[in-house]
Structures are given as C-alpha cells and as structure tokens.
Design a protein around this motif. Structure first.
Motif, PDB file in Angstrom:
ATOM      1  N   PRO A 287       0.841  -1.195   0.000  1.00  0.00           N
ATOM      2  CA  PRO A 287       0.000   0.000   0.000  1.00  0.00           C
ATOM      3  C   PRO A 287       0.876   1.245   0.000  1.00  0.00           C
ATOM      4  CG  PRO A 287       0.081  -0.952   2.198  1.00  0.00           C
ATOM      5  CD  PRO A 287       0.751  -1.937   1.264  1.00  0.00           C
ATOM      6  N   ASN A 288       0.395   2.286  -0.649  1.00  0.00           N
ATOM      7  CA  ASN A 288       1.129   3.554  -0.675  1.00  0.00           C
ATOM      8  C   ASN A 288       1.332   4.029   0.758  1.00  0.00           C
ATOM      9  OD1 ASN A 288       1.790   6.372  -0.837  1.00  0.00           O
ATOM     10  ND2 ASN A 288       1.029   6.370  -2.932  1.00  0.00           N
ATOM     11  N   PRO A 289       2.562   4.336   1.156  1.00  0.00           N
ATOM     12  CA  PRO A 289       2.810   4.781   2.531  1.00  0.00           C
ATOM     13  C   PRO A 289       1.912   5.933   2.975  1.00  0.00           C
ATOM     14  CG  PRO A 289       4.878   4.348   1.428  1.00  0.00           C
ATOM     15  CD  PRO A 289       3.804   4.225   0.377  1.00  0.00           C
ATOM     16  N   ALA A 290       1.527   6.788   2.036  1.00  0.00           N
ATOM     17  CA  ALA A 290       0.658   7.913   2.380  1.00  0.00           C
ATOM     18  C   ALA A 290      -0.742   7.446   2.775  1.00  0.00           C
ATOM     19  CB  ALA A 290       0.568   8.873   1.199  1.00  0.00           C
ATOM     20  N   ASP A 291      -1.090   6.215   2.418  1.00  0.00           N
ATOM     21  CA  ASP A 291      -2.434   5.694   2.692  1.00  0.00           C
ATOM     22  C   ASP A 291      -2.512   4.867   3.978  1.00  0.00           C
ATOM     23  OD1 ASP A 291      -3.324   6.828   0.341  1.00  0.00           O
ATOM     24  OD2 ASP A 291      -3.110   4.997  -0.831  1.00  0.00           O
ATOM     25  N   TRP A 292      -1.382   4.593   4.608  1.00  0.00           N
ATOM     26  CA  TRP A 292      -1.392   3.682   5.745  1.00  0.00           C
ATOM     27  C   TRP A 292      -2.382   4.120   6.824  1.00  0.00           C
ATOM     28  CZ3 TRP A 292       4.459   2.213   6.814  1.00  0.00           C
ATOM     29  CH2 TRP A 292       4.960   1.508   5.706  1.00  0.00           C
ATOM     30  N   GLY A 293      -2.324   5.405   7.195  1.00  0.00           N
ATOM     31  CA  GLY A 293      -3.190   5.901   8.256  1.00  0.00           C
ATOM     32  C   GLY A 293      -4.657   5.773   7.899  1.00  0.00           C
ATOM     33  N   GLY A 294      -5.015   6.163   6.682  1.00  0.00           N
ATOM     34  CA  GLY A 294      -6.395   6.086   6.251  1.00  0.00           C
ATOM     35  C   GLY A 294      -6.910   4.664   6.181  1.00  0.00           C
ATOM     36  N   LEU A 295      -6.058   3.757   5.770  1.00  0.00           N
ATOM     37  CA  LEU A 295      -6.449   2.356   5.695  1.00  0.00           C
ATOM     38  C   LEU A 295      -6.756   1.800   7.086  1.00  0.00           C
ATOM     39  CD1 LEU A 295      -3.849   1.185   3.037  1.00  0.00           C
ATOM     40  CD2 LEU A 295      -6.333   1.032   2.773  1.00  0.00           C
ATOM     41  N   GLN A 297      -7.659   3.595   9.732  1.00  0.00           N
ATOM     42  CA  GLN A 297      -8.859   4.266  10.226  1.00  0.00           C
ATOM     43  C   GLN A 297     -10.125   3.636   9.675  1.00  0.00           C
ATOM     44  OE1 GLN A 297      -8.469   8.449   9.391  1.00  0.00           O
ATOM     45  NE2 GLN A 297      -6.620   8.655  10.649  1.00  0.00           N
ATOM     46  N   ALA A 298     -10.012   3.059   8.481  1.00  0.00           N
ATOM     47  CA  ALA A 298     -11.158   2.392   7.864  1.00  0.00           C
ATOM     48  C   ALA A 298     -11.363   0.976   8.399  1.00  0.00           C
ATOM     49  CB  ALA A 298     -10.980   2.352   6.350  1.00  0.00           C
ATOM     50  N   GLY A 299     -10.533   0.558   9.362  1.00  0.00           N
ATOM     51  CA  GLY A 299     -10.697  -0.742   9.996  1.00  0.00           C
ATOM     52  C   GLY A 299      -9.827  -1.847   9.439  1.00  0.00           C
ATOM     53  N   ASN A 300      -8.966  -1.514   8.494  1.00  0.00           N
ATOM     54  CA  ASN A 300      -8.070  -2.526   7.927  1.00  0.00           C
ATOM     55  C   ASN A 300      -6.827  -2.701   8.797  1.00  0.00           C
ATOM     56  OD1 ASN A 300      -9.520  -2.963   5.291  1.00  0.00           O
ATOM     57  ND2 ASN A 300      -9.116  -0.764   5.120  1.00  0.00           N
ATOM     58  N   GLN A 301      -6.077  -3.731   8.512  1.00  0.00           N
ATOM     59  CA  GLN A 301      -4.840  -4.009   9.230  1.00  0.00           C
ATOM     60  C   GLN A 301      -3.645  -3.736   8.311  1.00  0.00           C
ATOM     61  OE1 GLN A 301      -5.187  -7.946  11.453  1.00  0.00           O
ATOM     62  NE2 GLN A 301      -6.947  -8.054  10.075  1.00  0.00           N
ATOM     63  N   VAL A 302      -2.785  -2.812   8.703  1.00  0.00           N
ATOM     64  CA  VAL A 302      -1.561  -2.524   7.951  1.00  0.00           C
ATOM     65  C   VAL A 302      -0.418  -3.234   8.664  1.00  0.00           C
ATOM     66  CG1 VAL A 302       0.040  -0.753   7.157  1.00  0.00           C
ATOM     67  CG2 VAL A 302      -2.425  -0.320   7.087  1.00  0.00           C
ATOM     68  N   LEU A 303       0.160  -4.199   8.013  1.00  0.00           N
ATOM     69  CA  LEU A 303       1.204  -5.033   8.594  1.00  0.00           C
ATOM     70  C   LEU A 303       2.552  -4.603   8.028  1.00  0.00           C
ATOM     71  CD1 LEU A 303      -0.609  -8.469   8.133  1.00  0.00           C
ATOM     72  CD2 LEU A 303      -0.915  -6.770   9.934  1.00  0.00           C
ATOM     73  N   ILE A 304       3.359  -3.976   8.855  1.00  0.00           N
ATOM     74  CA  ILE A 304       4.631  -3.420   8.391  1.00  0.00           C
ATOM     75  C   ILE A 304       5.745  -4.441   8.598  1.00  0.00           C
ATOM     76  CG2 ILE A 304       6.285  -1.540   8.651  1.00  0.00           C
ATOM     77  CD1 ILE A 304       3.965   0.163   9.730  1.00  0.00           C
ATOM     78  N   PRO A 347       8.297   5.474   2.668  1.00  0.00           N
ATOM     79  CA  PRO A 347       7.567   5.496   3.939  1.00  0.00           C
ATOM     80  C   PRO A 347       8.443   5.855   5.127  1.00  0.00           C
ATOM     81  CG  PRO A 347       8.005   3.245   3.264  1.00  0.00           C
ATOM     82  CD  PRO A 347       8.403   4.113   2.111  1.00  0.00           C
ATOM     83  N   GLU A 348       7.783   6.202   6.219  1.00  0.00           N
ATOM     84  CA  GLU A 348       8.502   6.484   7.461  1.00  0.00           C
ATOM     85  C   GLU A 348       9.344   5.270   7.843  1.00  0.00           C
ATOM     86  OE1 GLU A 348       7.483   7.675  12.116  1.00  0.00           O
ATOM     87  OE2 GLU A 348       5.897   7.623  10.595  1.00  0.00           O
ATOM     88  N   ALA A 530       4.899  -2.862   3.454  1.00  0.00           N
ATOM     89  CA  ALA A 530       3.745  -3.265   4.252  1.00  0.00           C
ATOM     90  C   ALA A 530       2.768  -4.087   3.425  1.00  0.00           C
ATOM     91  CB  ALA A 530       3.032  -2.035   4.807  1.00  0.00           C
ATOM     92  N   LEU A 531       1.942  -4.820   4.133  1.00  0.00           N
ATOM     93  CA  LEU A 531       0.765  -5.480   3.594  1.00  0.00           C
ATOM     94  C   LEU A 531      -0.446  -4.804   4.224  1.00  0.00           C
ATOM     95  CD1 LEU A 531       1.871  -9.086   4.466  1.00  0.00           C
ATOM     96  CD2 LEU A 531       1.302  -8.482   2.141  1.00  0.00           C
ATOM     97  N   VAL A 532      -1.564  -4.818   3.533  1.00  0.00           N
ATOM     98  CA  VAL A 532      -2.809  -4.369   4.150  1.00  0.00           C
ATOM     99  C   VAL A 532      -3.870  -5.428   3.898  1.00  0.00           C
ATOM    100  CG1 VAL A 532      -3.486  -3.014   2.113  1.00  0.00           C
ATOM    101  CG2 VAL A 532      -4.529  -2.533   4.327  1.00  0.00           C
ATOM    102  N   VAL A 533      -4.628  -5.740   4.945  1.00  0.00           N
ATOM    103  CA  VAL A 533      -5.669  -6.754   4.834  1.00  0.00           C
ATOM    104  C   VAL A 533      -6.909  -6.278   5.582  1.00  0.00           C
ATOM    105  CG1 VAL A 533      -4.078  -8.692   4.593  1.00  0.00           C
ATOM    106  CG2 VAL A 533      -4.836  -7.991   6.870  1.00  0.00           C
TER     107      VAL A 533
END
Length: 557
Positions: A287-295, A297-304, A347-348, A530-533
């Motif tokens: 996922p685009n690093p800029a989207d991690w926070g929004g993802l 907040q939407a209830g997804n899991q960002v796995l770094i 990303p950070e 990262a992965l997002v699920v």
C-alpha cells in the motif's frame, strides 16, 4: 551439527506479529471443508501488484512470481514464519561433513507430488542435476538464482559450488559441494530451488529455454508445474488477470485452511485500495505509505515488515563505455539528492543507503558514510572525465510496485531530475515489470536502470554476493571492468571463511571496496514495506523476506 542462522533483530520482532493477511471472493460464499465450520469463506483473494512471469520457480527472478509459486512448491529447507531463520521442510534434518563439503539430508517420508509421483532421494538428485545442467541461454539469463548461489553450472566443472548428489537410500540424499560456504544449506530455502516432479519435468521438456528477441521462451512445463505444496495451480486467466490455486487435499502436512486462493493482478496501487474498500479483494501488498493511516482508520490491518532490502540504480559499462570511468559513476552518485527522495517518496522508517545491504546483515560496514548530494562536485567530475552533457539511457519498470520501490515512476522522475540538473541527457525508457523490463535488465539492454532486492536469507552473500559474485553472469556487467574479477574473488574468499567474526570483518572490507573503489552501481535506500488486509482476515504472519504463505489464512464471512 545442523547449520542454522540467527535472525536479524527486526525479524525476531516480526515473529511477535502473528497477524493476518489477504483475500476474499467475488464468488458465492461457502463453508470451508478445511477449517471445520461455515463461518469463513471458501476463497481468499489477494491483490497482487504484478503478473507472475511463469510458474516454474527455478527460472523466476521476481517477487510476484515467487508469491504464487511459494504456495505450491517446497524445498528441502524452509523459512520459519515471521523470521529469517531456516527450518526443516521436505528434509527433516541435515548434517555436514567435517570439511563442510558433504551434506547428508534425511528426507520426509510419505510425501508425494501432485501427480502421484513419490518424493524421495532420487527425486532430490534429479532436481539438483536438472538445475545444474542448463543450456547457454538459461545460464546467461533466467537461471540467475542458481548462477548467483552456485557460482556456475555442470559445464563449469570444479569451478561450480554444486558438485553432485547421491541417493544413498530412499530417504537419504547426499549433496557434495566444492568448498565450505556460509550459505549452505541456508540458500536451499530459496523458492528457485523448490523440489518438482521429475516425471513432469521430463514430460514438459522443462529445461528447453530459448532466446526470443530481448526475452526468453519457456517450455510447456513453465505453465504447468508440479510440486508438493499445500496449494496447486488451477488456472491462470490472463484475460481477467487472475491466478487461481486450489487446495492440495493430498498434502503431507496440515491442509490449507481455505479451499481456493486467488491472486488478482492489479498493477495500480490506488485501484488495489479501491477494490479492498469495495470488498472485491481481502488484502493487497505494498500500500502507498501515504495511505497507511487512512487504511487503518477504515478498519483494515496494515502489517509493516522490517526493511530487509535495497533499492539501487544499476549501471551497465558494457553498453555505455563512459560508465567504465569511476569519475562518471561517482558523478552520478553525487548528483542524486537521496535524502530528499527518502523524505518525499518513501515510507517512514526508510533510510539512505551507504552500501548494498541493510544494517541488520552481518558484514555491514558501520564506518561507511553516504555519498553527499553535491551538484558542483558531480559537474566537476563529469568535466574531468570528458563526459559533460553525456547521454544516459535510464529505465524504470511500469505496472508494478515493489517493497523497496512503492511508486517506480515517481521515484524515477525524482532521480531523473537530479541527473538532468547536472547536465546529463536522460533517455527515458520504461517497460512492464514482467513484460520485458526484467528480461532486458538480464540481457544488459539498458545503460542504467532502477531496481532493487529484498533479501532471500540473512547473509551478506545473498546481497553483494548475488549482485557481484558471479563474473560471468551479473546485471552490472562487471566482466568488462578492471575490478570485476578481483571483486568476485574477494567475495568468494569472504564467503568461505568459517569463523563468523573473521567472515564479518572480511565482508566489511569488501563493502568498503565496493563503495569507495569500484562503485558498480548506486545504492539508493532501504524501505520498510507493508501489507494491508481487511479486519476479517486471520492467520497470516508478515515476513521480513516478504515470503508470506497463505495456507494458514482464513477470511471471516
């Protein structure tokens, strides 16, 4: 004694992240026979950033292909989930001789390939002989992992690391190598060295690789592989850009928890996010690093994942002779504002690279400092080399995101602007990741190119050894340079040192040599991918090697 290696500290931390990943289905929901209940879906759908190049992992070189084949194929040695540590897979144990040149593998019994053929010592030896005995086309291109690890093929005789395999009984395979090395048997965890059905390999004429234009032609087997893993290939629908795997109900170990695994190829990252939000996929990679926070907040899991990679600009002095001059290579490096690139495009947690390996790998030289951003120095060096206003064909891949390179085009444009700012005329070239780009890199078709590497195992040899160790076959074309032969010898000597402290010191010296004397390419950065699920996904462990497996994954309805 059994050989094991220590996981990088970051990888150890990742072990605690027994988190989730991937997938959902556009199909009708149904109960999962493998999970014992109807509360989960029968299909996992994961958004992949690129198409697989083929399905025979031996000839693969990219992560998108390995993501698929890893679910289907197994090797003698595996990777402990969430770490960089090796563990038994098709071999239950292994033992070296006193001189480290003979390795005895005790094999799992009762294992069969999907075609019903038995997995045994004869099958192991057939696979190794098949991998070692390649034609000239394969040796110079798609058999790159074997060339990098083994240093040569059957035709190279004593110069190659692999020297033979003997099946002493049905469950015992003895592999001989030419010298002691830190990478054996750890390197056997590579997906490229997976065990495949000898019968299917023969019937599919598996080794018949041909040259086709700037790329390669592969035999029928490459589209119809046969392994031992928990999933097997059902179909590759190129039109709908999906790869469907189905559970191997005859698998020797714990059966996959979900009946089907679908990889949906979605090159554009924003489209992957939209499909996750719509519920048509259950997760995606990079996922685009800029989207991690929004993802999140939407209830997804960002796995770094921990950063276990390197992004670099490769240079080809064979195609562009001006690049043989060290001053020109140094000028290119000084021209790049890497600090700004890391801050704006990565990303950070990303770092400017000082060498071609991350700092968690033994042999990392802590004394090396990054090349500074210095336009004036770059221009002066170009002037001294008589290369002012030089033209540089510089390529980047399309239709892909990589762990070290989340948005290739944006990163490329930043680097291109820096080069043009010091007077270099950049000839822009791009090609799809698995639609010509990788093959052209392998064939030395670009002056310079943007690429990177995620470590396959925790060893300096897997980074700088892979890049520069094989003089006959490396993308940086070091065979045409004044330093290439010596660098290859120094890398081989360092790898053969048994004492860990001495070996680390030798690699530190080689890293200094690469960055200060040779500079075959430009190490750019290290980046945590990262992965997002979705929140409904359970059971995936993120891997510092980006080597996730999906047989343990379920998706709640």
């Amino acid at each position: 004694m059994k050989y094991t290696r220590k996981a990088a500290p970051a990888a150890v931390a990742a072990l605690a992240l027994t988190l989730t990943a991937c997938a959902q289905s556009d199909r009708e929901d149904g109960g999962d026979a493998g999970s014992g209940g109807g509360d989960v879906k029968d299909t996992i759908t994961f958004g992949a950033a690129g198409a697989p190049e083929l399905f025979d992992p031996y000839y693969a070189t990219d992560g998108e292909t390995f993501r698929v084949t890893r679910q289907m194929m197994e090797g003698l040695v595996g990777i402990k989930p969430g770490t960089a540590e090796i563990q038994p897979e098709l071999a239950e144990s292994w033992e070296p001789s006193a001189d480290g040149k003979t390795w005895t593998f005790k094999l799992r019994q009762g294992v069969k390939f999907w075609d019903g053929e038995p997995f045994n010592a004869e099958a192991v030896c057939y696979n190794f002989e098949r991998m070692s005995d390649q034609n000239e086309v394969a040796q110079g291109g798609p058999a790159g992992y074997w060339a990098d690890v083994m240093g040569g093929f059957k035709s190279d005789g004593a110069a190659a690391l692999y020297q033979g395999c003997e099946a002493t009984d049905e469950s015992t395979a003895v592999i001989k190598i030419s010298r002691s090395t830190s990478k054996f048997p750890t390197a056997l965890s590579l997906d490229s060295f997976s065990m495949q059905s000898p019968k299917a390999l023969k019937e599919g004429d598996a080794n018949n690789v041909t040259k086709q234009g700037d790329g390669f032609g592969y035999p029928a087997y490459a589209k119809n592989p046969v392994g031992t893993g928990p999933y097997k290939l059902d179909k590759y629908d190129e039109g709908n850009k999906t790869v469907t795997l189905v559970r191997n109900d005859d698998y020797w170990g714990e059966k996959a928890k979900t009946a089907k695994l679908v990889f949906k190829i979605i090159p554009d990252e924003s489209t992957r996010r939209q499909e996750l939000e719509a519920g048509s996929i259950d997760g995606y990679d990079l996922p685009n690093p800029a989207d991690w926070g929004g993802l999140e907040q939407a209830g997804n899991q960002v796995l770094i994942r921990p950063a276990f990679n390197i992004m670099y600009v490769g240079l080809n002095p064979k195609k562009n002779p001006k690049l043989k001059d060290l001053k020109v290579r140094q000028a290119l490096y000084y021209a790049l504002n890497r600090e700004q690139l890391v801050k704006t495009q990565l990303p950070e947690g990303a770092k400017v690279a000082t060498q071609f390996m991350p700092d968690t790998v033994s042999g990392f030289n802590k004394d090396l400092q990054p090349y500074a951003y210095d336009k004036a120095k770059a221009q002066q060096l170009l002037k001294e080399a008589g290369a002012e206003g030089m033209t540089l064909q510089f390529a980047y891949p399309s239709e892909v995101s990589r762990p070290y390179m989340p948005d290739p085009q944006k990163i490329y444009e930043a680097l291109r602007a820096d080069l043009e700012a010091v007077g270099i005329k950049v000839q822009v070239v791009t090609a799809p990741w698995n639609g010509g780009y990788l093959d052209t890199v392998d064939n030395g078709g670009y002056d310079a190119w943007l690429l990177g590497w995620t470590g396959d195992y925790d060893s300096p040899d897997n980074f700088i050894g892979t890049f520069f160790g094989n003089l006959k076959a490396n993308d940086f074309q070091t065979s045409v340079t004044s330093y290439g032969a010596q660098l290859s010898k120094d890398l081989e000597a360092a790898d053969a040192i048994v004492d860990e402290a001495e070996r680390a010191a030798a690699y530190e010296k080689v890293n200094q040599q690469i960055m200060e004397q040779d500079l075959p390419g430009l190490a750019i950065s290290h980046s945590p991918p990262a992965l997002v699920v979705s929140e409904k996904v359970k059971g995936l462990t993120p891997s510092p090697l980006t080597a996730e497996t999906f047989s343990s994954v379920t998706v709640e309805k």
